[in-house]
Motif scaffolding. Sequence first.
Motif, PDB file in Angstrom:
ATOM      1  N   SER A 274       0.828  -1.205   0.000  1.00 48.73           N
ATOM      2  CA  SER A 274       0.000   0.000   0.000  1.00 48.73           C
ATOM      3  C   SER A 274       0.861   1.253   0.000  1.00 48.73           C
TER       4      SER A 274
ATOM      5  N   SER B 111      -0.155   4.089   0.632  1.00 54.31           N
ATOM      6  CA  SER B 111      -0.627   4.950   1.714  1.00 54.31           C
ATOM      7  C   SER B 111       0.001   4.612   3.056  1.00 54.31           C
TER       8      SER B 111
ATOM      9  N   GLU C 250      -9.427   0.719   6.650  1.00 50.59           N
ATOM     10  CA  GLU C 250      -8.081   0.294   6.286  1.00 50.59           C
ATOM     11  C   GLU C 250      -8.118  -0.913   5.358  1.00 50.59           C
TER      12      GLU C 250
ATOM     13  N   VAL D  46      -8.733   0.110   1.828  1.00 50.95           N
ATOM     14  CA  VAL D  46      -7.562   0.793   1.276  1.00 50.95           C
ATOM     15  C   VAL D  46      -6.467  -0.201   0.911  1.00 50.95           C
TER      16      VAL D  46
ATOM     17  N   GLU E 278      -5.242  -0.884  -2.940  1.00 49.06           N
ATOM     18  CA  GLU E 278      -3.893  -0.451  -3.317  1.00 49.06           C
ATOM     19  C   GLU E 278      -2.986  -1.634  -3.626  1.00 49.06           C
TER      20      GLU E 278
ATOM     21  N   TYR F 240     -13.246   3.263  -2.382  1.00 48.09           N
ATOM     22  CA  TYR F 240     -11.847   3.356  -1.964  1.00 48.09           C
ATOM     23  C   TYR F 240     -11.492   4.775  -1.540  1.00 48.09           C
TER      24      TYR F 240
ATOM     25  N   LEU G  29     -10.174   5.807   2.122  1.00 48.96           N
ATOM     26  CA  LEU G  29      -8.863   6.418   2.312  1.00 48.96           C
ATOM     27  C   LEU G  29      -8.985   7.709   3.117  1.00 48.96           C
TER      28      LEU G  29
ATOM     29  N   SER H 199     -10.121   6.850   6.776  1.00 52.68           N
ATOM     30  CA  SER H 199      -9.103   6.193   7.605  1.00 52.68           C
ATOM     31  C   SER H 199      -8.027   7.184   8.028  1.00 52.68           C
TER      32      SER H 199
END
Length: 497
Positions: free
Chosen positions: A215, A217, A318, A321, A325, A383, A387, A390
């Motif tokens: 990920s 992120s 999470e 996400v 990702e 998504y 994102l 989160s």
Amino acid sequence: MTKFAILAGAAAIALLAGNACAQTSEEATKAALATIQQRNPVLRAVIATNPNALTAAKALDAERKAGKVRSALHGVPILLKDNIESADPLPTTAGSLALKDNITGRDAPVAKRLRDAGLVILGKANLSEWANIRSNHSISGWSAVGGTVRNPYALDRSACGSSSGSGAAVAAGLAPLAIGTETDGSITCPAAINGLVGLKPTVGLVSRTHIVPISHSQDTAGPMTLTVEDTAKVLTIIAGSDPTDPATKEADARKTDYAAGLSKTALKGVTLAVARFYTGYSPKTDAVFERALKELEAQGATLVDVKAFDEGPIGRAEGVVLYTELKADLAAYLASTDPKKVPTRTLADVIAFNKATPKEFEWFGQESFERAEKTKGLDDPEYLKALADSKRLAGPEGIDKILKDTGAVAIIAPTTGPAWTIDPLNGDNYGGSSTTLPAVAGYPHLTVPMGDVSGLPVGLSFIGPAWSEKLLLNLGYAYEQATKHRKAPTFKATIAP
């Protein structure tokens, strides 16, 4: 196996840094390779050693003799988790047979910074395959390439994941230093369970280029070492911007010499928020944590309790996400590899490969991969909402709010409970950890040894706002120096009666 003497990683670093009885890099590298050869057949902490390591060590010794010292860690051996590329003739496998021939010939920026600073790339550490994202029923520390990493404190116990090999290797004296990676807990959990210092930096302080991703992120690389000072020295080297990783655009402005000015009195006069909502992993862990709180107060810290926080909405967001990702980021990584060496070019290809490869399905499946394959891309409204939610819930309405409400400079908590028994049939008996808030927010998280439960190490977490690595390292250093809780492993077969 208790006859094994533990290599003193911090002592080796001190010698190589120029003390009177200087040990050469060649000697240190030979010693590390010999220890790997002796212990790794049981520990399974190292996937491969670097055939270029001794040549590099000799060259670095020649440089030192000629008066050139590249950094405070010149000549010191270091292991890379095997999802981090190096230009050496080693594949970067992420533990998967799908990547067994993935020799790229390129250094990840993290590896290049280490190499340029004069460290010896000793080899690749084992890990939970695909950084533990393939299945919810996985065994931490298991990979098809490397087998199952064993905890050097009790060989029937987990080394946690996904940087299990990095943690077990440093704890057991196979290397004085290692680099792990974390998406949520993958540095801090194995560091705590293996009696180490581990730092998950702010996302964006360290490059992720040429590291097999989950990920963008949340992914980051970070140090795993025996002492806070060693962690600070490694972070000083690996931090910095990378044009191919946009998240690092602020890194150069934020980085500093993290080892400079470490103070034994850094806890005096500071307020810390006690995250009691992160207790309850086990009664004995709670008892060790209560002792740690008294130790912090004895060093002059003021403690303010935080008894409740609901992580549920963060965890649900999470998941969306990470799965979304993973599909996109893994495809981008695979596209950068040689198709002749890595025929799998997408997550769907990896799923098909696993189904056709019995060893990959020896202990558990890939339901997490299959869930990720069903996601709809980085433009999907679900998504994008997850994102945003989160990040907001974990950052501004999570860590930042806790610090503001309590007037604290950092949050403290037990990192996780003691290591659980390895169970290949039922998967991990993982009791939770304090990793999710900093992982999702992208904020730094430091764990330092705070003692043990029946001989199994447990760690104390220091969690701060974005870019607070210098502060956390100072707090952790003061605690470490006041308590000296780390004990060397004894390689017991079991702690069971």
